[in-house]
Design a protein around this motif. Sequence first.
Motif, short mmCIF file in Angstrom:
data_model
loop_
_atom_site.label_atom_id
_atom_site.label_comp_id
_atom_site.label_asym_id
_atom_site.label_seq_id
_atom_site.Cartn_x
_atom_site.Cartn_y
_atom_site.Cartn_z
N GLY A 22 -79.91 -46.44 71.20
CA GLY A 22 -81.19 -46.85 70.71
C GLY A 22 -80.74 -47.31 69.04
O GLY A 22 -81.40 -48.36 68.78
N ASP A 23 -79.67 -46.83 68.45
CA ASP A 23 -79.46 -47.21 67.36
C ASP A 23 -78.77 -48.64 67.44
O ASP A 23 -79.19 -49.59 66.41
CB ASP A 23 -78.31 -46.30 66.44
CG ASP A 23 -78.89 -45.05 66.17
OD1 ASP A 23 -80.10 -44.85 65.90
OD2 ASP A 23 -78.00 -44.06 65.99
N TYR A 24 -77.91 -48.84 68.50
CA TYR A 24 -77.47 -50.23 68.64
C TYR A 24 -78.59 -51.13 68.79
O TYR A 24 -78.64 -52.38 68.08
CB TYR A 24 -76.52 -50.37 69.60
CG TYR A 24 -76.23 -51.78 70.06
CD1 TYR A 24 -75.22 -52.56 69.47
CD2 TYR A 24 -76.97 -52.26 71.08
CE1 TYR A 24 -75.02 -53.89 69.83
CE2 TYR A 24 -76.75 -53.75 71.32
CZ TYR A 24 -75.62 -54.47 70.79
OH TYR A 24 -75.58 -55.75 70.95
N ASP A 25 -79.51 -50.89 69.59
CA ASP A 25 -80.53 -51.62 69.94
C ASP A 25 -81.40 -52.08 68.88
O ASP A 25 -81.85 -53.24 68.60
CB ASP A 25 -81.44 -51.07 71.05
CG ASP A 25 -80.87 -51.16 72.41
OD1 ASP A 25 -79.80 -51.75 72.55
OD2 ASP A 25 -81.26 -50.23 73.26
N ASP A 26 -81.81 -51.14 67.99
CA ASP A 26 -82.56 -51.36 66.71
C ASP A 26 -81.85 -52.21 65.70
O ASP A 26 -82.42 -52.97 65.20
CB ASP A 26 -82.90 -49.84 66.11
CG ASP A 26 -83.56 -50.04 64.60
OD1 ASP A 26 -84.64 -50.56 64.71
OD2 ASP A 26 -83.04 -49.65 63.86
N GLN A 27 -80.35 -51.87 65.62
CA GLN A 27 -79.66 -52.87 64.69
C GLN A 27 -79.65 -54.11 65.10
O GLN A 27 -79.72 -55.01 64.28
CB GLN A 27 -78.28 -52.06 64.00
CG GLN A 27 -78.53 -50.60 63.49
CD GLN A 27 -77.17 -50.13 63.20
OE1 GLN A 27 -76.12 -50.78 63.06
NE2 GLN A 27 -77.23 -48.65 63.23
N ALA A 28 -79.11 -54.10 66.49
CA ALA A 28 -79.10 -55.57 66.94
C ALA A 28 -80.20 -56.65 66.60
O ALA A 28 -80.32 -57.75 66.35
CB ALA A 28 -78.76 -55.62 68.36
N ALA A 29 -81.53 -55.91 67.23
CA ALA A 29 -82.80 -56.48 66.83
C ALA A 29 -83.15 -56.89 65.59
O ALA A 29 -83.91 -57.95 65.20
CB ALA A 29 -83.84 -55.60 67.34
#
Length: 143
Positions: A22-29
């Motif tokens: 989820g951290d990756y998804d949030d930072q990428a977004a």
Amino acid sequence: MIRYALRCEADHPFEAWFGSSGDYDDQAARGLVECPFCGSRDVSKQIMAPAVAGTRSAAPAVDMARVQTLMMQAAREVRSHVEANFDYVGDTFAREARAIHEGKSEKREIYGEATPAEVKALKADGVPCTALPPAPIDPAKVN
């Protein structure tokens, strides 16, 4: 912690660690994940084999600090060699590299700046190019 194999639009592979998927998804977004080679924020996850604990004995410990020191030294030497022996062409790199490749300009070694889109186009056209290791960080400017 989770480690992802990532690749930018200019085809630079790299790895990054995140607290969770989820951290990756949030930072990428939010555009916070960027390529360490060219700064592109058009980054995607690559297929990775999961790290699975096995019954075999672990490999010998690797001194990661030493590995990092050697890698940074090699990157500094590459950059120093290029700066001392190649012609700096600034932001005209893509145009100059293409002209040299097509025989429209004298053959010589060059370096400079190019956008991720320019690098992608050069590679698609068979023009050899690669990212130069980043300049060393000035220890006086590190917080």
